[in-house]
Design an enzyme around this catalytic site. Structure first.
Site, short mmCIF file in Angstrom:
data_model
loop_
_atom_site.label_atom_id
_atom_site.label_comp_id
_atom_site.label_asym_id
_atom_site.label_seq_id
_atom_site.Cartn_x
_atom_site.Cartn_y
_atom_site.Cartn_z
CB CYS A 1 -0.94 0.09 1.21
SG CYS A 1 -1.98 -1.34 1.45
NE ARG B 1 4.46 1.57 -0.51
CZ ARG B 1 5.59 1.22 0.09
NH1 ARG B 1 6.74 1.46 -0.49
NH2 ARG B 1 5.57 0.65 1.27
CD1 TRP C 1 -0.93 -5.84 -3.89
CD2 TRP C 1 -0.77 -6.70 -1.84
NE1 TRP C 1 -0.59 -7.18 -4.00
CE2 TRP C 1 -0.49 -7.73 -2.76
CE3 TRP C 1 -0.73 -7.01 -0.47
CZ2 TRP C 1 -0.17 -9.02 -2.38
CZ3 TRP C 1 -0.41 -8.31 -0.10
CH2 TRP C 1 -0.13 -9.30 -1.05
CG ASN D 1 2.24 0.17 4.04
OD1 ASN D 1 1.90 -0.99 3.80
ND2 ASN D 1 3.46 0.62 3.84
N GLY D 2 0.43 -1.72 6.37
CA GLY D 2 0.93 -2.66 7.38
C GLY D 2 -0.20 -3.56 7.83
CD GLU E 1 15.23 -11.35 -12.86
OE1 GLU E 1 14.72 -11.99 -11.93
OE2 GLU E 1 14.83 -10.20 -13.19
CE LYS F 1 11.62 -9.39 -13.83
NZ LYS F 1 12.39 -8.92 -12.71
CD GLU G 1 7.94 -10.04 -12.06
OE1 GLU G 1 7.39 -9.73 -11.01
OE2 GLU G 1 9.15 -9.87 -12.27
CG HIS H 1 17.98 -35.70 -14.23
ND1 HIS H 1 18.43 -36.99 -14.23
CD2 HIS H 1 19.05 -34.93 -14.53
CE1 HIS H 1 19.73 -37.01 -14.50
NE2 HIS H 1 20.13 -35.77 -14.70
CE LYS I 1 10.40 -1.55 -7.99
NZ LYS I 1 10.67 -2.71 -8.82
C1 F6R Z 1 10.39 -9.40 -9.48
C2 F6R Z 1 10.55 -8.54 -8.31
C3 F6R Z 1 10.47 -9.17 -6.97
C4 F6R Z 1 11.43 -8.48 -6.00
C5 F6R Z 1 11.23 -9.04 -4.58
C6 F6R Z 1 12.23 -8.44 -3.60
O1 F6R Z 1 10.55 -8.68 -10.66
O2 F6R Z 1 10.70 -7.36 -8.43
O3 F6R Z 1 10.70 -10.55 -7.02
O4 F6R Z 1 12.74 -8.70 -6.43
O5 F6R Z 1 9.94 -8.78 -4.15
O6 F6R Z 1 12.10 -7.06 -3.55
P1 F6R Z 1 13.30 -6.15 -3.05
O7 F6R Z 1 14.41 -6.29 -4.03
O8 F6R Z 1 12.73 -4.77 -3.02
O9 F6R Z 1 13.68 -6.66 -1.70
#
Ligand code: F6R
Length: 576
Positions: free
Chosen positions: A2, A27, A70, A96-97, A454, A458, A461, A477, A571
């Site tokens: 949030c 957020r 969120w 937020n929390g 990675e 990407k 998601e 395997h 994020k």
């Molecule tokens: C994927 C992504 C997430 C963050 C994860 C950790 O693209 O962005 O997997 O990497 O939530 O977030 P941080 O790096 O902010 O601790």
């Protein structure tokens, strides 16, 4: 998660807050709302969707609060959207929390007064009760905080125009402008108004009347007002359709910036690593893949290093001693799983983090900054390559080759634009091909296996295509059973395992797979082959291509996908 924005000053509050909330949509964005102190009463406008969908006219008033949500407690609907008000609608709150003891407090306050299913709504009712007992806002804040268990960054506005805010476990920054103040989840909402900020500490509370006062446990505190390095332009789209695209393209600059670490800070980090009995390197999601790559770099220097995602490492906390070092990788510096782990171990701590002043930054013994500037697209891009750059530089520094390493990293950064430019056409074609697929597999070996993880994350998601990544050797395997006519398998053909990965791709092809390759030398028999330049930091160049591939695939798959805001995600993951 949030996002929170509070504004008080001379401008129209709803206009400033709305613009600020757009910057915080990374957020969360399932519902939004604003409350302003209008004449004669509080005005609240809220609903499902983003702030632009919810608020199409200005509210009057120069003071207000806003929220982008969120959902954690209570479904996504207008009633559960913030701000929440007290029974008489004289107090509005954004939060937020998570308030852990909200059920207990609801009972204590009387269920009948509650409108929503949220944990947040206890806060305006608690303030309402306290206001019956005292008009001393400092005392009121203390009493409210004493009742709350859990994590919160909360801002309340009273219909008299006073603002109170408190933080514990969730970020809150005070922006200090000319005759105006902001209280926000990060600095981006106020950068175009002011770059002066106070990063509130754990359990601080703030009262804003004509000016602001910060308290902690009943004591008035003088917190330093810092000048923020980021600027408003960095937090804008600069003409791109999406932040994600801009953030992919600007990596020539951001990788270069990450390579120029403060000499003294780098030396302090090296010392922490050298003195540690054992190094644990950790992170979550994309940052955990940076940790995995980082562990492989550090191992080459003879460092005893283990790598594990933060939420799992917490179960092993008893193995970590005060002689060890925990290196935490994070873009936001607010990831709850990471902060929770750090709270539970006695080890030394080094953060490799993007957001200066974040909780991780403040709670770590030493920090190295990625210097990527604000990353607003939910999917991490430039922060990841920045993390790899800092980790590589650490490897070079541990080997006493800092300058040589820095030069190589700068050369890598200079190849990023060329790599993106030269691969653009093939990426466009490959993304069209992938966009209607249901499953995609990525393989690589040695370091490339982490890049493939990675790349896969990407793609899934932001395009919602199911995808998995494996070390090439693992594929046969089990998972090879899923390959049928036309299944895309993408292989990374660089580094130590190149030839073996090639064999794995050929094996998949003979079972019907369409194979896509990335490497420094074009090979035949591939549906698509993306050529990248030779480089000693090839994982950075591979990554930027995969980011672009994921971005283009998402856009080709469904025009309604917004790659900046993938569904269900936020994020900054500030809940465990
Ligand atoms: C994927 C992504 C997430 C963050 C994860 C950790 O693209 O962005 O997997 O990497 O939530 O977030 P941080 O790096 O902010 O601790």
């Amino acid at each position: 998660m949030c996002g929170i924005v509070c504004y008080t000053g001379e401008k129209n509050a709803s206009k400033v807050i709305k613009k600020g909330l757009e910057k915080l949509e990374y957020r969360g964005y399932d519902s939004a709302g604003i409350a302003t102190v209008g004449n004669p009463s509080l005005k609240v406008s809220k609903g499902e969707g983003t702030i632009n969908q919810v608020l199409n006219k200005e509210l009057d008033g120069n003071t207000g609060i806003g929220h982008t949500r969120w959902a954690t407690h209570g479904k996504v609907n207008k009633t559960n959207a913030h701000p929440h008000t007290c029974s008489k609608e004289k107090i509005a709150v954004v939060h937020n929390g998570i308030i852990d003891n909200h059920e207990e407090l609801r009972k204590e306050l009387g269920e009948e007064r509650f409108k929503s299913e949220t944990d947040t709504e206890v806060i305006p009712h608690l303030i309402e009760e306290q206001l019956k007992k005292t008009d001393d806002l400092e005392k009121l804040c203390r009493n409210v905080i004493n009742k709350l268990e859990g994590s919160y960054a909360a801002v309340a506005v009273l219909d008299t125009g006073e603002k109170i805010a408190f933080r514990k476990g969730s970020p809150l920054v005070l922006g200090v402008g000319e005759d105006e103040y902001f209280l926000t989840s990060d600095v981006t909402p106020f950068l175009e108004h002011t770059r002066k900020a106070v990063f509130l500490e754990e359990e601080d509370y703030v009262i804003i009347k004509d000016d602001y006062q910060i308290y902690n446990s009943g004591e008035k505190i003088d917190r330093e007002v810092k000048q923020v390095d980021w600027n408003a332009e960095q937090a804008s789209k600069k003409g791109y359709d999406h932040y994600m695209h801009k953030e992919i393209e600007e990596q020539t600059e951001t990788v270069k910036r990450a390579a120029f670490q403060d000499r003294k800070d780098l030396q302090k980090a090296v010392k922490l690593i050298e003195e540690a009995e054992k190094v644990y390197i950790t992170g979550c999601g994309t940052s955990s893949f940076a940790a995995e790559l980082g562990a492989s770099y550090l191992r080459e220097t003879g460092t005893d290093v283990e790598v594990e995602q933060a939420h799992e490492l917490e179960y092993r906390k008893d193995e970590i001693s005060e002689d060890d070092l925990v290196i935490s990788m994070s873009q936001s510096g607010e990831t709850a799983d990471l902060l929770s782990l750090l709270n539970k171990v006695d080890a030394e701590t080094l953060a490799i983090v993007n957001v200066v002043g974040s909780t991780l930054d403040r709670n770590s013994r030493q920090s190295l900054y990625i210097n990527a500037g604000p990353e607003i697209g939910v999917a991490s891009t430039k922060a990841f390559t920045g993390q790899l750059t800092v980790l590589k530089l650490l490897q070079y520094a541990l080997e006493d080759k800092t300058e040589e390493g820095r030069k190589e990293l700068v050369q890598t950064s200079e190849k990023i634009s060329e790599t993106l430019e030269n691969s653009r056409e093939t990426v466009r074609e490959a993304s069209k091909y992938l966009s209607d697929k249901e499953d995609v597999y990525f393989i690589g070996r040695h370091r490339s296996r982490f890049v493939s993880k990675e790349a896969s994350l990407k793609l899934k998601e932001i395009s919602y295509i199911h995808s998995e990544a494996f070390p090439g050797g693992e594929f046969k395997h089990g998972t090879l059973a899923l390959v049928e006519q036309g299944t895309p398998v993408i292989g990374i053909l660089t580094g130590k395992g190149e030839n073996d990965t090639l064999s794995n791709l050929v094996e998949a092809k003979s079972r019907g797979a369409d194979i896509i390759g990335i490497g420094t030398e074009e090979k035949t028999g591939f549906k698509h082959f993306i050529e990248i330049p030779e480089d000693s930091n090839t994982e950075i160049l591979e990554t930027v291509v995969f980011q672009l591939l994921a971005y283009r695939t998402a856009l080709n798959r469904d025009k309604d996908i917004n790659p900046d805001r993938p569904r269900n995600l936020a994020k900054s993951v500030t809940v465990k």
